[in-house]
Design an enzyme around this catalytic site. Structure first.
Site, short mmCIF file in Angstrom:
data_model
loop_
_atom_site.label_atom_id
_atom_site.label_comp_id
_atom_site.label_asym_id
_atom_site.label_seq_id
_atom_site.Cartn_x
_atom_site.Cartn_y
_atom_site.Cartn_z
N CYS A 206 0.86 -1.19 0.00
CA CYS A 206 0.00 0.00 0.00
C CYS A 206 0.89 1.23 0.00
O CYS A 206 1.90 1.28 0.72
CB CYS A 206 -0.89 0.00 1.24
SG CYS A 206 -2.00 1.41 1.34
N GLU B 185 -9.15 -1.10 -1.86
CA GLU B 185 -9.59 0.29 -1.71
C GLU B 185 -10.87 0.40 -0.88
O GLU B 185 -11.03 1.33 -0.09
CB GLU B 185 -9.75 0.96 -3.08
CG GLU B 185 -8.50 0.95 -3.95
CD GLU B 185 -7.23 1.38 -3.26
OE1 GLU B 185 -7.27 2.16 -2.29
OE2 GLU B 185 -6.15 0.93 -3.70
#
Length: 136
Positions: free
Chosen positions: A85, A127
């Site tokens: 990430c 997400e």
């Protein structure tokens, strides 16, 4: 406008608020910021740029897709994977699903429902987790 990436775990663990038509600029900022990080990133959530709204953008290869208020309706075929990430260092193990059905609103705030598979489905799940305050 390209925005700074948020690394504050406490902020990232907050649940996103619903998005409304007045939040379109945040979606455009997400597109710009994703484009600036294209080499190391394939999707972003609004909280990654400091806006706690339910907006994500996902790279589909030929284009980027904006989703307002995405909700995963169905999940099929779980598997274990490792993800990174932009807001965090390193990678972490997680469970994802090879096929998902997502309901969301497009840039015109019209409801859409689509099925996504494989890597695109994985990006969307990552997400959407951000929007729930889940950091892998």
């Amino acid at each position: 406008m390209i925005k700074e990436i948020v690394h504050d775990i406490v902020f990232l663990q907050q649940k996103a608020l619903p998005a409304f038509p007045g939040d379109r600029q945040t979606a455009l900022d997400l597109l710009d910021t994703l484009a600036a990080h294209r080499q190391e990133c394939v999707g972003m959530a609004a909280n990654m740029i400091g806006v706690p709204k339910a907006i994500i953008v996902v790279n589909l290869g030929i284009m980027d897709l904006i989703m307002f208020n995405p909700v995963i309706l169905k999940k099929k075929h779980p598997y274990e994977t490792e993800e990174g990430c932009l807001s965090l260092s390193g990678t972490r193990k997680t469970t994802r699903y090879r096929e998902i059905q997502v309901e969301f609103q497009d840039m015109e705030f019209k409801k859409q429902k689509q099925t996504f598979k494989d890597f695109t489905a994985e990006i969307i799940q990552h997400e959407v987790d951000h929007l729930q305050g889940i950091v892998i």
